[in-house]
Design a protein around this motif. Structure first.
Motif, short mmCIF file in Angstrom:
data_model
loop_
_atom_site.label_atom_id
_atom_site.label_comp_id
_atom_site.label_asym_id
_atom_site.label_seq_id
_atom_site.Cartn_x
_atom_site.Cartn_y
_atom_site.Cartn_z
N ILE A 61 0.84 -1.21 0.00
CA ILE A 61 0.00 0.00 0.00
C ILE A 61 0.87 1.25 0.00
O ILE A 61 0.62 2.20 -0.73
CB ILE A 61 -0.97 -0.02 1.21
N LYS A 62 1.95 1.22 0.81
CA LYS A 62 2.86 2.38 0.87
C LYS A 62 3.63 2.55 -0.44
O LYS A 62 3.78 3.65 -0.95
CB LYS A 62 3.84 2.22 2.04
N GLN A 63 4.10 1.42 -0.99
CA GLN A 63 4.89 1.50 -2.23
C GLN A 63 4.08 2.11 -3.37
O GLN A 63 4.58 2.93 -4.14
CB GLN A 63 5.39 0.12 -2.64
N TYR A 64 2.81 1.72 -3.47
CA TYR A 64 1.97 2.19 -4.58
C TYR A 64 1.06 3.35 -4.20
O TYR A 64 0.16 3.72 -4.95
CB TYR A 64 1.16 1.02 -5.16
N LYS A 65 1.30 3.91 -2.98
CA LYS A 65 0.54 5.08 -2.50
C LYS A 65 -0.97 4.90 -2.71
O LYS A 65 -1.66 5.79 -3.19
CB LYS A 65 1.03 6.36 -3.20
N ALA A 66 -1.46 3.71 -2.34
CA ALA A 66 -2.87 3.38 -2.57
C ALA A 66 -3.79 4.11 -1.61
O ALA A 66 -3.47 4.30 -0.44
CB ALA A 66 -3.07 1.87 -2.43
N LYS A 67 -4.94 4.56 -2.14
CA LYS A 67 -5.97 5.22 -1.32
C LYS A 67 -7.33 4.90 -1.91
O LYS A 67 -7.48 4.82 -3.13
CB LYS A 67 -5.77 6.75 -1.32
N GLY A 68 -8.34 4.72 -1.01
CA GLY A 68 -9.70 4.42 -1.47
C GLY A 68 -10.40 3.46 -0.54
O GLY A 68 -9.82 3.01 0.45
N PRO A 69 -11.66 3.10 -0.84
CA PRO A 69 -12.44 2.22 0.04
C PRO A 69 -11.79 0.85 0.27
O PRO A 69 -11.79 0.34 1.39
CB PRO A 69 -13.78 2.05 -0.70
N LEU A 70 -11.21 0.25 -0.78
CA LEU A 70 -10.58 -1.07 -0.63
C LEU A 70 -9.36 -0.96 0.28
O LEU A 70 -9.18 -1.77 1.19
CB LEU A 70 -10.18 -1.65 -1.99
N THR A 71 -8.53 0.07 0.06
CA THR A 71 -7.34 0.28 0.88
C THR A 71 -7.72 0.46 2.35
O THR A 71 -7.13 -0.16 3.24
CB THR A 71 -6.55 1.52 0.39
N SER A 72 -8.72 1.32 2.61
CA SER A 72 -9.16 1.57 3.99
C SER A 72 -9.69 0.29 4.63
O SER A 72 -9.40 -0.01 5.80
CB SER A 72 -10.26 2.64 4.02
N THR A 73 -10.47 -0.48 3.86
CA THR A 73 -11.04 -1.73 4.38
C THR A 73 -9.93 -2.72 4.72
O THR A 73 -9.91 -3.32 5.80
CB THR A 73 -12.01 -2.36 3.35
N VAL A 74 -8.98 -2.88 3.80
CA VAL A 74 -7.88 -3.84 3.99
C VAL A 74 -7.06 -3.47 5.24
O VAL A 74 -6.73 -4.32 6.06
CB VAL A 74 -6.99 -3.91 2.73
N LEU A 75 -6.73 -2.18 5.38
CA LEU A 75 -5.94 -1.75 6.55
C LEU A 75 -6.68 -2.02 7.86
O LEU A 75 -6.09 -2.49 8.83
CB LEU A 75 -5.60 -0.25 6.43
N LEU A 118 -5.51 -3.90 -5.59
CA LEU A 118 -5.52 -2.43 -5.48
C LEU A 118 -5.53 -1.75 -6.86
O LEU A 118 -6.19 -0.74 -7.06
CB LEU A 118 -4.30 -1.96 -4.67
N THR A 119 -4.80 -2.35 -7.80
CA THR A 119 -4.78 -1.81 -9.17
C THR A 119 -6.14 -1.97 -9.83
O THR A 119 -6.66 -1.06 -10.48
CB THR A 119 -3.68 -2.52 -10.01
N LYS A 120 -6.73 -3.16 -9.67
CA LYS A 120 -8.05 -3.46 -10.26
C LYS A 120 -9.12 -2.51 -9.70
O LYS A 120 -10.03 -2.10 -10.40
CB LYS A 120 -8.41 -4.91 -9.92
N ALA A 121 -8.96 -2.15 -8.39
CA ALA A 121 -9.93 -1.23 -7.77
C ALA A 121 -9.64 0.23 -8.16
O ALA A 121 -10.38 1.13 -7.79
CB ALA A 121 -9.87 -1.39 -6.26
N GLY A 122 -8.53 0.44 -8.90
CA GLY A 122 -8.19 1.80 -9.34
C GLY A 122 -7.68 2.68 -8.20
O GLY A 122 -7.87 3.89 -8.20
N GLU A 123 -7.02 2.07 -7.19
CA GLU A 123 -6.60 2.83 -6.01
C GLU A 123 -5.09 3.03 -5.92
O GLU A 123 -4.60 3.58 -4.94
CB GLU A 123 -7.12 2.15 -4.73
N THR A 124 -4.33 2.57 -6.92
CA THR A 124 -2.87 2.74 -6.84
C THR A 124 -2.44 4.00 -7.56
O THR A 124 -3.09 4.47 -8.50
CB THR A 124 -2.11 1.55 -7.47
N ASN A 125 -1.30 4.52 -7.10
CA ASN A 125 -0.69 5.68 -7.76
C ASN A 125 0.64 5.17 -8.31
O ASN A 125 1.56 4.87 -7.57
CB ASN A 125 -0.47 6.80 -6.72
N ASN A 126 0.74 5.05 -9.60
CA ASN A 126 1.92 4.39 -10.20
C ASN A 126 3.16 5.27 -10.28
O ASN A 126 4.12 4.93 -10.94
CB ASN A 126 1.57 3.83 -11.58
#
Length: 406
Positions: free
Chosen positions: A137-151, A393-401
């Motif tokens: 999550i940190k490496q890809y700077k992921a943010k969004g509902p899936l990221t919050s749920t997973v954390l 995370l990529t499929k959910a569109g929550e990563t920052n590449n």
């Protein structure tokens, strides 16, 4: 000649830098590269990281777990929890319970393992390690509902796994020495351990916030944050409660009571965490003894597939029942496979408990089987897990590449 800890640390971090270059070039998560590097340098292949070296460097892994727990806690904002709360709770119950049930049933009735082995491996299977997931999550700077749920799920999962484990450990202990099982006492002891960990985290967060409420300088905050994180690790280890749960609570109270202080604290931890995370995964991979794969390989594969089905199926079912957002329902299970950390801590607790004289040779054999299955399957989950987390995370569109090597 005695080994020099500083030279080993220099080699680990230098090799970690090289791995970062390689993983960025071939576009795979860094965690996967670190674990593979650990396997190569470890007790099985090059034997550079021997058992003595790993023992001497183990405090690094403990500090890394503390930083991971703090990172999770800082992400648990009440407005997000309120929005996703019901689904998070349902996912935690079903994925931890599902992993325990599927592993126990498959090992007991399909693989035909004995009752004690099936129960203990089921209990250990319920834990999800947050380290690899947080690192991706940190490496890809992921943010969004899936990221919050997973954390939130990987944070709360620690408590669920602890409750299951305390029950099973009590039952197996009684079983080995031929005594009856006191279920109320077991439940009381599990809940007390969780309550103590949470209370320690709350008290620490209140003191930390009060002392630093008017402080603006990051150097002052960094010193006190280090003091508090090390104190929490030390106190929890001394009294035998979950460091992860306590530090996670510490971070959660800070973010919800003092957003400015939490932002500064998070920035400080982010500056140091790459060092400790790299060491954590390299040292974790180094523990695997490849020679044991032939001995416990089939049991390990049964355990791995049963746990994967229980985790992914349970998480999906929990997300549907909890009415989670659509992208969470289909993808949350992919981010819950890693098991190094909490599961390894439980395996070490099993090793400590069942090698006691009153359990005899059967206790020693049981502990040896559990720890080796865990190490074997941990390498698989730490290689596959980050790849699946990134996929979700990529499929959910929550990563920052934009996280590639600069």
């Amino acid at each position: 000649m005695e080994f020099n800890v500083f030279l080993y640390l220099a080699a680990i971090f230098g090799a970690g830098y090289c791995i970062k270059l390689v993983t960025n070039a071939i576009k795979i998560p860094e965690v996967t590269g670190y674990v593979l590097l650990g396997v190569i340098l470890g007790t099985s292949l090059l034997k550079l990281l021997t058992a003595d070296v790993l023992n001497a460097l183990s405090p690094l892994s403990t500090v890394a777990l503390g930083m991971i727990a703090f990172t999770i806690g800082i992400e648990l904002k009440m407005d997000v929890i309120k929005k996703l709360g019901k689904s998070i709770l349902a996912i935690v119950i079903f994925e931890s319970g599902g992993a325990f049930a599927v592993v126990f049933l498959v090992l007991r009735f399909i693989y035909k393992a004995d009752l004690n082995t099936s129960l203990l491996l089921g209990a250990v299977a319920s834990a999800t390690a947050p380290a690899a997931t947080v690192a991706v999550i940190k490496q890809y700077k992921a943010k969004g509902p899936l990221t919050s749920t997973v954390l939130a799920v990987v944070g709360l999962d620690d408590a669920a796994a602890l409750i299951i484990y305390v029950f099973v450990e009590g039952f197996v202990s009684s079983n080995l020495v031929g005594k009856s099982v006191a279920i109320p006492a077991m439940l009381g002891s599990a809940l007390l351990a969780i309550f103590e960990a949470i209370c320690i985290g709350i008290v620490a967060a209140i003191i930390y916030s009060l002392v630093l409420r008017k402080v603006k300088n990051n150097d002052w905050i960094a010193l006190l944050l280090a003091a508090f994180l090390f104190a929490l690790l030390g106190v929890c280890e001394t009294i035998g409660v979950s460091e992860l749960l306590s530090i996670m609570t510490f971070g959660m109270i800070i973010v919800n009571s003092s957003p400015t202080l939490s932002k500064k604290s998070e920035g400080i931890v982010s500056n140091f965490s790459p060092i400790f995370l790299a060491a954590f995964f390299i040292l974790g991979g180094a523990h695997l003894n490849v020679a044991l794969i032939g001995k416990i390989g089939v049991l390990g594969l049964f355990y791995f597939f049963a746990r994967s089905i229980g985790k992914m199926g349970g998480a999906t079912l929990g997300a549907i029942i909890g009415k989670a957002p659509k992208q969470v329902r289909g993808l949350v299970g992919f981010a819950l496979l890693p098991q190094v950390g909490v599961a390894l801590a439980l395996a070490l607790a099993i090793n400590k408990k069942f090698t006691m004289p009153q359990f005899g040779q059967s206790g020693i054999d049981l502990a040896s089987t559990i720890i080796n299955v865990l190490l074997f399957t941990t390498i698989i989950t730490e290689i596959i897990g980050p790849l699946l987390t990134r996929f979700a995370l990529t499929k959910a569109g929550e990563t920052n590449n934009s996280s590639d090597h600069q």
